[in-house]
Each structure stands twice: as structure tokens, then as C-alpha cells.
Design an enzyme around this catalytic site. Structure first.
Site, PDB file in Angstrom:
ATOM      1  N   THR A  59       0.837  -1.195   0.000  1.00 30.00           N
ATOM      2  CA  THR A  59       0.000   0.000   0.000  1.00 30.00           C
ATOM      3  C   THR A  59       0.874   1.248   0.000  1.00 30.00           C
ATOM      4  O   THR A  59       0.712   2.142  -0.829  1.00 30.00           O
ATOM      5  CB  THR A  59      -0.962  -0.009   1.216  1.00 30.00           C
ATOM      6  OG1 THR A  59      -1.705  -1.218   1.165  1.00 30.00           O
ATOM      7  CG2 THR A  59      -1.916   1.167   1.183  1.00 30.00           C
ATOM      8  N   ARG A 108      -2.661   5.150   7.660  1.00 27.01           N
ATOM      9  CA  ARG A 108      -2.981   3.794   8.127  1.00 27.01           C
ATOM     10  C   ARG A 108      -2.870   3.781   9.644  1.00 27.01           C
ATOM     11  O   ARG A 108      -1.866   4.259  10.195  1.00 27.01           O
ATOM     12  CB  ARG A 108      -2.022   2.769   7.516  1.00 27.01           C
ATOM     13  CG  ARG A 108      -2.207   1.381   8.114  1.00 27.01           C
ATOM     14  CD  ARG A 108      -1.428   0.319   7.388  1.00 27.01           C
ATOM     15  NE  ARG A 108      -2.061  -0.034   6.126  1.00 27.01           N
ATOM     16  CZ  ARG A 108      -1.707  -1.087   5.394  1.00 27.01           C
ATOM     17  NH1 ARG A 108      -0.735  -1.877   5.780  1.00 27.01           N
ATOM     18  NH2 ARG A 108      -2.335  -1.349   4.258  1.00 27.01           N
TER      19      ARG A 108
HETATM   20  C1  NCD Z   1      -3.853  -5.914   3.656  1.00 28.93           C
HETATM   21  C2  NCD Z   1      -4.076  -5.014   4.858  1.00 28.93           C
HETATM   22  O1  NCD Z   1      -3.195  -4.263   5.261  1.00 28.93           O
HETATM   23  O2  NCD Z   1      -5.204  -5.037   5.340  1.00 28.93           O
HETATM   24  N1  NCD Z   1      -2.645  -5.664   3.024  1.00 28.93           N
HETATM   25  C3  NCD Z   1      -2.632  -4.803   1.965  1.00 28.93           C
HETATM   26  O3  NCD Z   1      -2.778  -3.617   2.141  1.00 28.93           O
HETATM   27  N2  NCD Z   1      -2.510  -5.316   0.734  1.00 28.93           N
HETATM   28  C4  NCD Z   1      -4.074  -7.354   3.927  1.00 28.93           C
HETATM   29  C5  NCD Z   1      -3.363  -8.000   5.054  1.00 28.93           C
HETATM   30  O4  NCD Z   1      -2.572  -7.375   5.776  1.00 28.93           O
HETATM   31  O5  NCD Z   1      -3.596  -9.192   5.233  1.00 28.93           O
END
Ligand code: NCD
Length: 308
Positions: A59, A108
Site C-alpha cells: 500500500t 494507516r
Molecule cells: C492488507 C491489509 O493491510 O489489510 N494488506 C494490503 O494492504 N494489501 C491485507 C493483510 O494485511 O492481510
């Protein structure tokens, strides 16, 4: 009329319509075929701020790579231990201060509701890059786009979603997004990892059934979306130990599926898709991750440019 995403926060996928998704899909197609020289004008002189309180590879890096590819720059806090957060600065002050330095924020955070709160106090648009076990809207946009690109449609598909349905935020955002289409949903998980009941309000709009085994539904699926067990979100480590390794996808189960079935995963994968699957034509998870760069470039370009 500016494009409908101009200046918009991306907090929950529930705030987006089918027509918004179509705008995004068209923008990805457009941006992907743009010569790099032209692409660079889309965010020239603009700055993206990243505040990540949880680990991230795809991400964060796809957002950064996307922003650079459209001519912008990135600054951020990707390790809270190196920022003033470590000195006791709270989330509110961090968001207010960083939003004054940038044109757009990507956040995040391990808490549900954190992205909505940040959007309320930020001077600039906020993109939720994962809010606890709640949502991960840009992953859902990417998941929808990957399905659309591979299947040329979303309506009419039977989509299996397998894994940790209790704590995977990508599952919630994807289900909310799919509730705007006419799909059949098959939810596959160990009983302990079933979908949280509060999410069913939206999911009920789709036609869905719950299963504990993939072999009950494999033959009818057009798409199989797998997630890892979200170990870090388990309140009790003993509970994690009980479900660890309880489901996986291998070549032999896929042999019983449709020949044009596609297998997706937001990644990271732990042990729920055997590496032997990677070489099959059904495996689309690395393509899905790769498409994340242009999907996010298109999203950034739409939010930053009224005319795009
Ligand atoms: C996901 C998340 O961070 O929710 N990862 C991502 O952004 N591709 C999935 C995960 O961590 O399993």
C-alpha cells in the site's frame, strides 16, 4: 463540472457509487496509456503525506510510486518510533500539522474510526490506507478493478471470499463495494473466523451463503479471493493457535474449479495459498498487486485535478 472525486476523502468504500467506480476504472485505463512525460503534469509540484502507524509494503510503496509517476513528491512518517509520536505527540496534532505541509494525506492506523476522525480534522483530503479491522477502501477499488479487468464485468459473477472474514479489513471494503453490483457471494471460513454480524447489513443486499469448506463451492466460482489470518488482531493468542493453518488453496482443489477461475489475494500471503499455485494461469495476486500502482495514480490524479 469537476470530476466527482475531486477533493474527496476516501474513508469508506460505502461513500462511493458504481458510477464513481466506473470513473476510477476509466481513469486507470487513461493513465496507464499516457506517455510518462504527460503523466508527470498530473501532480507536478504537489506533495503526498503518508502517516503509517502499522506496517505496510504494497500500500505504501504503490502510493509512493504512483505519486512519483504523476510528477509529485512524498513525505511521511512510516515508523512512528522516529517521529514526535514517540515523544508523546497525539494523533490529532500529528494530522493537523502534517496536513498543513501536504496536498493530500494517506493514513494507516490500527484503530477503527481513525481515518474518519483524521478526515474531519485535516485541512486536506484524507485517504484511508487501512483503519484497524474496519476498512481498506483503496484495496477494494483495486480488487474491483482487477476483477473487472480480468472478467470484463462484475455483475453476474459468483465470488468466493475465503479466510479470516472476522478481522480482514479488505474483506469488509470488498463486500460493501460488491453490494453495489449483482453478484453471488460465497463466504468460506472456519466457524471462528466468520464475518462480524454488524457487517451483514450491507452484505445482505447481495445474494450470499456461508460455508466452512472450499470444496462445497469451488465448482461454481468465477473469482476466489483469499485472505491471511490477521494474527495481529486476535485478542487472544490461543485463539490464533486454534485456527492457524486451518485453510489453504492448492493445485488439487483448483483442478475442481472452472478453467477460467481467477484467484486473488490482497497480500501478504502466509501459508493460505501454496506456492505451487503461483505458476497457474488462475493466479492473479501478483498482477493485482502490480495494478495497485496505476489504480492509486488514477485515484490521486482524480482527487488532485478537477478536470481529470
Ligand atoms: C492488507 C491489509 O493491510 O489489510 N494488506 C494490503 O494492504 N494489501 C491485507 C493483510 O494485511 O492481510
Amino acid at each position: 463540472m469537476p470530476n466527482p472525486l475531486f477533493g474527496k476523502d476516501v474513508v469508506s468504500i460505502r461513500d462511493f457509487t458504481r458510477s464513481d467506480f466506473e470513473t476510477i476504472f476509466e481513469a486507470v485505463t487513461k493513465i496507464s496509456s499516457m506517455p510518462p512525460k504527460e503523466r508527470r503534469f498530473l501532480a507536478e509540484g504537489r506533495i503526498l503525506g503518508l502517516i503509517f502507524y502499522e506496517p505496510s509494503s504494497r500500500t505504501r510503496l504503490s502510493f509512493e510510486s504512483a505519486m512519483y509517476s504523476i510528477g509529485g513528491h512524498c513525505i511521511g512518517i512510516t515508523d512512528p518510533s522516529t517521529a514526535s509520536i514517540e515523544k508523546g505527540e497525539n494523533f490529532t496534532d500529528t494530522v493537523i500539522v502534517v496536513s498543513g505541509y501536504v496536498d493530500l494525506l494517506v493514513i494507516r492506523h490500527p484503530r477503527e474510526g481513525a481515518a474518519r476522525y483524521a478526515a474531519d480534522i485535516s485541512e486536506k483530503p484524507v485517504i484511508n490506507a487501512g483503519s484497524g479491522a474496519e476498512e481498506h477502501p483503496t484495496q477494494a477499488m483495486l480488487d474491483l478493478y482487477t476483477i473487472y479487468r480480468e472478467k470484463k464485468r462484475i455483475d453476474g459473477l459468483t465470488i468466493g471470499i475465503m479466510g479470516d472474514l472476522r478481522y480482514s479489513r479488505t474483506v469488509y471494503s470488498l463486500l460493501y463495494a460488491l453490494s453495489k453490483y449483482d453478484t453471488k457471494i460465497r463466504l468460506i471460513s472456519p466457524p471462528e473466523l466468520k464475518l462480524r454480524p454488524d457487517a451483514l447489513i450491507d452484505v445482505r443486499k447481495s445474494s450470499w451463503t456461508q460455508h466452512s469448506r472450499l470444496d462445497e463451492v469451488i465448482s461454481e466460482l468465477d473469482v476466489l479471493y483469499v485472505t491471511r489470518i490477521q494474527k495481529e488482531r486476535f485478542p487472544d493468542p490461543a485463539e490464533y493457535q486454534r485456527v492457524k493453518g486451518s485453510y489453504y488453496v492448492d493445485v488439487s482443489i483448483l483442478e475442481r474449479g472452472k478453467s477460467d477461475l481467477i484467484v486473488m489475494h490482497p497480500l501478504p500471503r502466509v501459508d493460505e495459498i501454496k506456492p505451487e499455485v503461483d505458476k497457474l494461469p488462475q493466479a492473479k495476486y501478483f498482477l493485482q498487486a502490480k495494478l495497485g500502482k496505476d489504480l492509486r495514480a488514477a485515484l490521486l490524479a482524480l482527487i488532485l485535478n478537477p478536470e481529470f
